[in-house]
Motif scaffolding. Structure first.
Motif, mmCIF file in Angstrom:
data_model
loop_
_atom_site.group_PDB
_atom_site.id
_atom_site.type_symbol
_atom_site.label_atom_id
_atom_site.label_comp_id
_atom_site.label_asym_id
_atom_site.label_seq_id
_atom_site.Cartn_x
_atom_site.Cartn_y
_atom_site.Cartn_z
ATOM 1 N N GLN A 362 5.623 -3.771 14.328
ATOM 2 C CA GLN A 362 4.395 -4.409 14.379
ATOM 3 C C GLN A 362 3.231 -3.667 15.239
ATOM 4 O OE1 GLN A 362 5.063 -8.227 16.314
ATOM 5 N NE2 GLN A 362 6.686 -8.959 14.887
ATOM 6 N N GLU A 363 3.678 -2.447 15.664
ATOM 7 C CA GLU A 363 2.677 -1.550 16.547
ATOM 8 C C GLU A 363 2.142 -2.479 17.764
ATOM 9 O OE1 GLU A 363 -0.626 0.198 14.926
ATOM 10 O OE2 GLU A 363 0.729 1.389 13.317
ATOM 11 N N ASN A 364 2.355 -1.678 19.013
ATOM 12 C CA ASN A 364 1.560 -2.179 20.177
ATOM 13 C C ASN A 364 0.008 -2.048 19.995
ATOM 14 O OD1 ASN A 364 3.963 -2.285 21.388
ATOM 15 N ND2 ASN A 364 3.926 -0.213 22.182
ATOM 16 N N GLY A 365 -0.682 -2.987 20.616
ATOM 17 C CA GLY A 365 -2.054 -3.248 20.478
ATOM 18 C C GLY A 365 -2.818 -2.712 21.800
ATOM 19 N N LEU A 366 -3.939 -2.105 21.548
ATOM 20 C CA LEU A 366 -4.939 -1.781 22.601
ATOM 21 C C LEU A 366 -6.186 -2.594 22.411
ATOM 22 C CD1 LEU A 366 -5.922 -0.332 24.952
ATOM 23 C CD2 LEU A 366 -6.694 1.403 23.227
ATOM 24 N N LEU A 367 -6.370 -3.692 23.000
ATOM 25 C CA LEU A 367 -7.568 -4.536 22.758
ATOM 26 C C LEU A 367 -8.605 -4.099 23.601
ATOM 27 C CD1 LEU A 367 -5.762 -8.111 22.579
ATOM 28 C CD2 LEU A 367 -6.206 -6.505 20.759
ATOM 29 N N ASP A 368 -9.681 -3.491 23.093
ATOM 30 C CA ASP A 368 -10.726 -2.911 23.752
ATOM 31 C C ASP A 368 -12.049 -3.915 23.891
ATOM 32 O OD1 ASP A 368 -12.011 0.013 24.285
ATOM 33 O OD2 ASP A 368 -13.575 -1.346 23.675
ATOM 34 N N ASN A 369 -12.438 -3.993 25.132
ATOM 35 C CA ASN A 369 -13.281 -5.045 25.209
ATOM 36 C C ASN A 369 -14.561 -4.368 24.840
ATOM 37 O OD1 ASN A 369 -14.954 -6.766 26.505
ATOM 38 N ND2 ASN A 369 -13.909 -7.149 28.291
ATOM 39 N N GLN A 370 -15.339 -5.265 23.766
ATOM 40 C CA GLN A 370 -16.854 -4.822 23.493
ATOM 41 C C GLN A 370 -17.845 -5.102 24.206
ATOM 42 O OE1 GLN A 370 -16.568 -2.486 20.263
ATOM 43 N NE2 GLN A 370 -14.618 -2.453 21.678
ATOM 44 N N ARG A 371 -17.771 -5.583 25.429
ATOM 45 C CA ARG A 371 -18.807 -6.152 26.246
ATOM 46 C C ARG A 371 -19.896 -5.077 26.376
ATOM 47 N NH1 ARG A 371 -18.481 -7.169 32.572
ATOM 48 N NH2 ARG A 371 -20.649 -7.450 32.898
ATOM 49 N N MET A 386 -11.542 -5.499 19.926
ATOM 50 C CA MET A 386 -11.029 -4.736 18.975
ATOM 51 C C MET A 386 -9.751 -3.814 19.305
ATOM 52 S SD MET A 386 -13.396 -5.336 16.751
ATOM 53 C CE MET A 386 -13.428 -4.354 15.284
ATOM 54 N N ASP A 387 -8.941 -3.966 18.328
ATOM 55 C CA ASP A 387 -7.693 -3.130 18.408
ATOM 56 C C ASP A 387 -7.647 -1.494 17.994
ATOM 57 O OD1 ASP A 387 -5.241 -2.226 18.713
ATOM 58 O OD2 ASP A 387 -4.055 -3.772 17.366
ATOM 59 N N PHE A 388 -7.880 -0.957 19.174
ATOM 60 C CA PHE A 388 -7.780 0.811 18.815
ATOM 61 C C PHE A 388 -6.801 1.362 18.987
ATOM 62 C CE2 PHE A 388 -12.782 0.516 19.811
ATOM 63 C CZ PHE A 388 -13.264 -0.114 18.739
ATOM 64 N N ALA A 389 -5.591 0.826 18.880
ATOM 65 C CA ALA A 389 -4.423 1.442 19.378
ATOM 66 C C ALA A 389 -4.208 2.636 18.381
ATOM 67 C CB ALA A 389 -3.085 0.466 19.167
ATOM 68 N N ASP A 390 -4.288 2.553 16.995
ATOM 69 C CA ASP A 390 -4.090 3.570 16.156
ATOM 70 C C ASP A 390 -5.104 4.572 16.307
ATOM 71 O OD1 ASP A 390 -1.807 2.906 14.642
ATOM 72 O OD2 ASP A 390 -2.803 2.066 13.063
ATOM 73 N N ALA A 391 -6.409 4.445 16.494
ATOM 74 C CA ALA A 391 -7.544 5.322 16.583
ATOM 75 C C ALA A 391 -7.182 6.065 18.090
ATOM 76 C CB ALA A 391 -8.797 4.802 16.756
ATOM 77 N N ARG A 392 -6.669 5.555 18.946
ATOM 78 C CA ARG A 392 -6.364 6.244 20.283
ATOM 79 C C ARG A 392 -4.772 6.747 20.684
ATOM 80 N NH1 ARG A 392 -10.656 2.495 23.738
ATOM 81 N NH2 ARG A 392 -12.455 3.094 22.416
ATOM 82 N N GLY A 393 -4.060 6.739 19.511
ATOM 83 C CA GLY A 393 -2.595 7.214 19.730
ATOM 84 C C GLY A 393 -1.630 6.324 20.172
ATOM 85 N N LEU A 394 -1.945 5.182 20.100
ATOM 86 C CA LEU A 394 -0.842 4.010 20.958
ATOM 87 C C LEU A 394 -0.401 3.379 19.712
ATOM 88 C CD1 LEU A 394 -2.936 3.035 23.778
ATOM 89 C CD2 LEU A 394 -1.229 4.687 23.841
ATOM 90 N N GLY A 395 -0.633 3.460 18.337
ATOM 91 C CA GLY A 395 -0.002 2.500 17.516
ATOM 92 C C GLY A 395 1.290 2.856 16.732
ATOM 93 N N GLN A 396 0.921 4.027 15.799
ATOM 94 C CA GLN A 396 2.090 4.204 14.894
ATOM 95 C C GLN A 396 3.379 4.630 15.639
ATOM 96 O OE1 GLN A 396 3.648 7.307 14.157
ATOM 97 N NE2 GLN A 396 2.408 8.447 15.465
ATOM 98 N N ILE A 397 3.094 5.134 16.958
ATOM 99 C CA ILE A 397 4.427 5.743 17.560
ATOM 100 C C ILE A 397 5.401 4.813 18.288
ATOM 101 C CG2 ILE A 397 3.173 5.413 19.823
ATOM 102 C CD1 ILE A 397 4.637 8.094 20.476
ATOM 103 N N SER A 398 4.741 3.496 18.151
ATOM 104 C CA SER A 398 5.424 2.291 18.622
ATOM 105 C C SER A 398 6.230 1.473 17.309
ATOM 106 C CB SER A 398 4.674 1.323 19.296
ATOM 107 O OG SER A 398 3.437 0.800 18.403
#
Length: 592
Positions: A362-371, A386-398
């Motif tokens: 399911q990939e871990n999620g990095l929920l970036d606050n767009q404030r 916005m979920d930026f996990a893949d873009a910042r290297g935290l998605g596919q590895i999980s």
């Protein structure tokens, strides 16, 4: 793992929401060992473009296993697990200076044994909860019995908070069955759960303290998991899915979700559940982790609940005692198998982001606050993640892991928050179904705009081993200026990891104190400026998975010997500024 199986996992990630709704994925595979995902495989196929090699300039920082020399002798669970959900969720831990001597002590929750144990068997189990007092020399002593905390139960979550405003930290312990509030009386902890009205007897998981109504005392949010019931008939049910046997009693979708509670502090030592009236009971969620944070910077603490096989709860504090469900409009109400939760500002843009650990594929999620966007606050006032996990290297590895305890921490003190993730399977070993499959742990280094790099392989022997990880608690227990970690291993020995090398860069540690009410300033927002970089922290935002991080605030200052400004927004909105504060010190700041 075969290439074919890898493709199956990638496909599973794409359709996981539908699978989960159908009751699907969270359970143990027994028949086919090729269906038991193992860590360490090289990424192939669709995710090649997202693979990241460790940069040559990675920090020369490692985590050393100092458990043996520390005097901590904790072992989780006793006896043989019986493939029941309540046994395998694990337990948490929490750092707190319970005796106010200036260093962090440690409490660890435990599961006494199999769910089917009788009363006498539970009482005789060696797997009791444990309180370790910090002796100030790098070692700990077990004072569980002396302070009345060697309790035996199916222990889950740990949360410290001074609910009675007497200047010392009290302990809330969640469990399958009655939860417990232990009042700190200085030389002993007294169980006041029933008298205080917080002994809810359901399936308690994460809990977090905060003064959500800003009346000066701490309230408590309790995330409940599922309505678990046990029958032998259910224990013997092994429905097939994905060519594997999935024990009915290990699938959270087998059980209805349990509503959460919001314990409002009455100011007289008792609490009243206000979740229903406040609009944040989250009755459809299977609660795992919870954290208070201010989504939009209006000074009122909002609420995020990480739910397993349910959409996450996203609640905006209206400032009038009620909350608004903004899950859909905020895009933060993920429907995945969520377990752990971290809150921080890893991009140093001034707002608080969230990291959520998930189940396999399911990939871990990095929920970036767009404030904030390009340094300016959104003009439309919308709360958006916005979920930026893949873009910042935290998605596919999980994809191949099941994540639990996690936290943002600046482990190398370079003024950017890094990320620690504890992993451990819920799959049973094919060759021995009495055991759960261990996994490798992650240490992510934040390299700025290019994102995160997993540097575990160069960060200590701990990361080369595999464990059935669950809870994790973070804090600088040895007061040397870098953050250390305690990891709870399901069915194994707890591990104390000492940060070795993080304090080569300059640092600053803050302890905030208020007079009379909310003594430890839970909910205070503190920004520290070095050069052109502002670092933002919130007191009490660290809840990990079933765990409680230190209430101290740690800042890495890099090469700077002075913090140019410290800006504090106290829980009641009052502001305070300090200028030109020297680095490499522990500073206690009292509200004027």
């Amino acid at each position: 793992m075969s290439r074919r199986h890898r493709r199956i996992l990638i496909w599973s990630a794409a359709v996981v929401a539908a699978t989960v709704i159908a009751g699907g994925l969270t359970a143990m595979a027994r028949k086919d060992s090729s269906r038991t995902p193992l860590p360490g495989d090289e990424v192939t196929g669709l995710t090649d473009s997202l693979a990241r090699k460790i940069p040559a300039d990675h920090p020369k920082v490692s985590f050393q296993d100092v458990t043996d020399s520390s005097g901590i002798r904790f072992r989780h669970f006793h006896g043989q697990r019986s493939s029941l959900l309540v046994e395998d969720m694990g337990s948490g831990a929490g750092w707190a200076d319970f005796d106010n001597d200036g260093d962090l002590d440690l409490f660890v929750a435990n599961i006494a044994g199999p769910f089917t144990l009788k009363g006498d068997e539970v009482a005789q189990s060696p797997a009791g909860c444990a309180l370790y007092r910090n002796k100030g020399d790098g070692t700990f002593e077990d004072v569980s019995a002396q302070f009345g905390l060697d309790v035996r139960l199916i222990g889950m979550g740990v949360s410290w908070g001074d609910y009675d405003d007497d200047g010392d930290l009290d302990l809330y312990l969640t469990a399958n069955g009655p939860n417990h509030l232990f009042r700190n009386d200085g030389d002993h902890f007294t169980d006041v759960s029933r008298a205080a009205g917080v002994d809810d007897g359901r399936f308690g998981a994460g809990a977090a303290w905060a003064d959500y109504d800003r009346d000066g005392d701490l309230d408590l949010y309790l995330a409940n998991y599922v309505q678990f019931t046990y029958t032998k008939a259910n224990r013997d049910r092994l429905p097939e899915q994905l060519k594997g046997e999935l024990p009915y009693t290990l699938n959270p979708s087998s059980y209805p979700p349990e509503k959460n509670l919001l314990y409002r502090n009455n100011g007289d030592g008792t609490f009243t559940d206000a979740a229903g009236a406040a609009g944040c009971a989250d009755s459809d969620g299977r609660g795992m982790a919870v954290s208070w944070l201010d989504f939009n910077g209006d000074g009122w603490l909002d609420l995020y609940v990480a739910n397993d096989v349910s959409k996450n709860g996203v609640y905006l504090n209206g400032g009038d005692g009620t909350f608004k469900d903004i899950g859909a409009s905020s895009l933060a109400a993920d429907y995945r198998g969520a377990m752990g939760l971290a809150v921080g500002d890893p991009d140093n843009d001034g707002d608080l982001d969230m990291f959520v650990t998930h189940w396999i594929a399911q990939e871990n999620g990095l929920l970036d606050n767009q404030r904030f966007s390009f340094g300016k606050e959104r003009s439309d006032g919308r709360i958006l993640f916005m979920d930026f996990a893949d873009a910042r290297g935290l998605g596919q590895i999980s994809l191949d892991t099941i994540g639990w305890g996690t936290a943002f921490l600046d482990y190398d003190n370079d003024n950017r928050l890094d990320l620690f993730v504890v992993n451990g399977s819920t799959f049973e070993m094919t060759e021995d179904t009495r055991q759960l499959v261990p996994m490798r742990q992650f240490m992510f280094w934040n390299r700025g705009r290019v994102g995160f790099f997993e540097v575990g392989p160069v960060s200590g022997e701990f990361f080369s081993q595999m464990y059935v990880g669950r809870g994790a608690a973070f804090g600088d227990y040895d007061n040397d200026g870098d953050v250390d970690v305690f990891v709870v291993v399901h069915g194994g020995a707890g591990i104390l990891l000492s940060n070795d090398g993080g304090n080569r860069n300059h640092w600053l540690k803050l302890r905030l104190r208020q007079p009379k009410t909310n003594r430890f300033a839970v909910g205070a927002l503190v920004r520290v400026l070095t050069g052109k970089v502002w670092q933002t922290r919130l007191v009490g935002a660290g809840t990990s998975y079933l765990s409680h991080n230190s209430l101290e605030l740690e800042y890495g200052l890099g090469s700077y010997e002075v913090a140019e400004r410290i800006e504090i927004t106290w829980p009641d909105g009052q502001k305070q500024t300090l200028k030109d504060v020297s680095a490499d010190q522990i500073l206690e700041i009292r509200k004027p």
